[in-house]
Write an enzyme that holds these catalytic residues in place. Structure first.
Site, short mmCIF file in Angstrom:
data_model
loop_
_atom_site.label_atom_id
_atom_site.label_comp_id
_atom_site.label_asym_id
_atom_site.label_seq_id
_atom_site.Cartn_x
_atom_site.Cartn_y
_atom_site.Cartn_z
N SER A 138 15.08 67.48 -7.20
CA SER A 138 15.61 68.53 -8.06
C SER A 138 14.86 69.82 -7.80
O SER A 138 13.70 69.80 -7.34
CB SER A 138 15.43 68.14 -9.54
OG SER A 138 15.72 69.22 -10.41
N TYR A 151 9.72 66.44 -16.83
CA TYR A 151 10.66 66.28 -15.72
C TYR A 151 10.13 66.99 -14.48
O TYR A 151 10.23 66.48 -13.35
CB TYR A 151 12.03 66.82 -16.12
CG TYR A 151 13.12 66.55 -15.12
CD1 TYR A 151 13.39 65.26 -14.68
CD2 TYR A 151 13.91 67.59 -14.62
CE1 TYR A 151 14.42 65.00 -13.77
CE2 TYR A 151 14.93 67.35 -13.72
CZ TYR A 151 15.17 66.05 -13.29
OH TYR A 151 16.19 65.81 -12.39
#
Length: 261
Positions: A138, A151
């Site tokens: 990501s 995250y």
């Protein structure tokens, strides 16, 4: 050479499911892996993939998956999509259970799966010239943002695993590819991150002119796998045009500036 076979994780929804569909359309044999067996079975029935239900944070499940794959054919490619985010708390308010889940789902699963499947990938590379590993991380691995630390840390950890693996496999014909998407609108990612709050999940994408889709990411992965065997796409960062950076997102219709702007 017979059809190449890929193992795709996270295959029950979102990007993982899109990759299974894309590779099947390209003529690959595909083993879709996820926890939700019923969804996998429905996908198999529709497009002819072959599923295997497993929890990739479980050493026993991963070992059983590797044994199943060894018994059923070669593994030319691993596409590791499974992972996810939970919560948007600040560091000082972070939920330890959420952070632990994110580490296990994004980092530990990648390590367990890679270690278990490398012998099969090496066998395929020996027979057919090369094999492939692809990891979907990501842009959260590249740029921190408030409320994203858990995250950010998990995806940065997965990204570092990928970088180290590429160095460790130097001299072997096994490609190591990282795909780092920005905003991708899928049915579950934001919904899961926000604890099932559908209104809040929909607001994430509100007004954004064409976020990336799961199919967009799958298309790039398909290209990476079908590029000439000596070509390695080390890192592909992809975003919608409306997202110029992690912190800079345009909402509303994109349009060229006029002389009056």
């Amino acid at each position: 050479m017979a059809n190449r076979r890929a193992v795709v994780t996270g295959a029950s929804s979102g990007i993982g499911e899109a990759v299974v569909r894309d590779l099947r359309a390209r003529g690959w044999d595909v083993v879709g892996v996820a926890r939700r067996a019923a969804r996998l079975e429905a996908l198999d029935a529709e497009i002819g993939s072959r599923s295997y239900a497993a929890d990739l944070t479980s050493e026993a499940d991963v070992a059983a998956l590797a044994a199943h794959l060894a018994d059923t054919g070669p593994v030319h490619a691993l596409v590791h999509v499974a992972g996810g985010a939970r919560g948007t708390q600040r560091v000082e308010d972070g939920d330890a259970a959420d952070w632990r889940w994110m580490f296990e789902a994004n980092v530990l699963s990648a390590q367990l799966l890679t270690a278990a499947l490398l012998p099969l990938l090496r066998r395929a590379a020996e027979a057919d010239g090369h094999a492939d590993t692809v990891y979907v991380t990501s842009t959260a691995a590249q740029t921190a943002y408030p409320g994203g630390a858990g995250y950010n840390a998990a995806k940065a950890g997965e990204s570092m695993l990928v970088h180290a693996l590429r160095l460790e496999l130097n001299g072997e014909p096994i490609r190591v590819v990282e795909i780092a998407p920005g905003m991708v609108q899928t049915e579950e990612f934001s919904l899961n991150r926000l604890g099932g709050d559908r209104a809040a999940a929909e607001k994430v994408y509100d007004g954004v002119d064409e976020p990336l889709t799961a199919a967009d990411v799958a298309d790039v992965i398909g290209y990476a796998l079908e590029a000439p065997g000596h070509v390695n796409l080390d890192l592909v960062t992809m975003r919608p045009v409306a997202q110029s950076a992690q912190h800079l997102l345009a909402r509303g219709r994109l349009r060229p500036r006029s002389d009056k702007d």
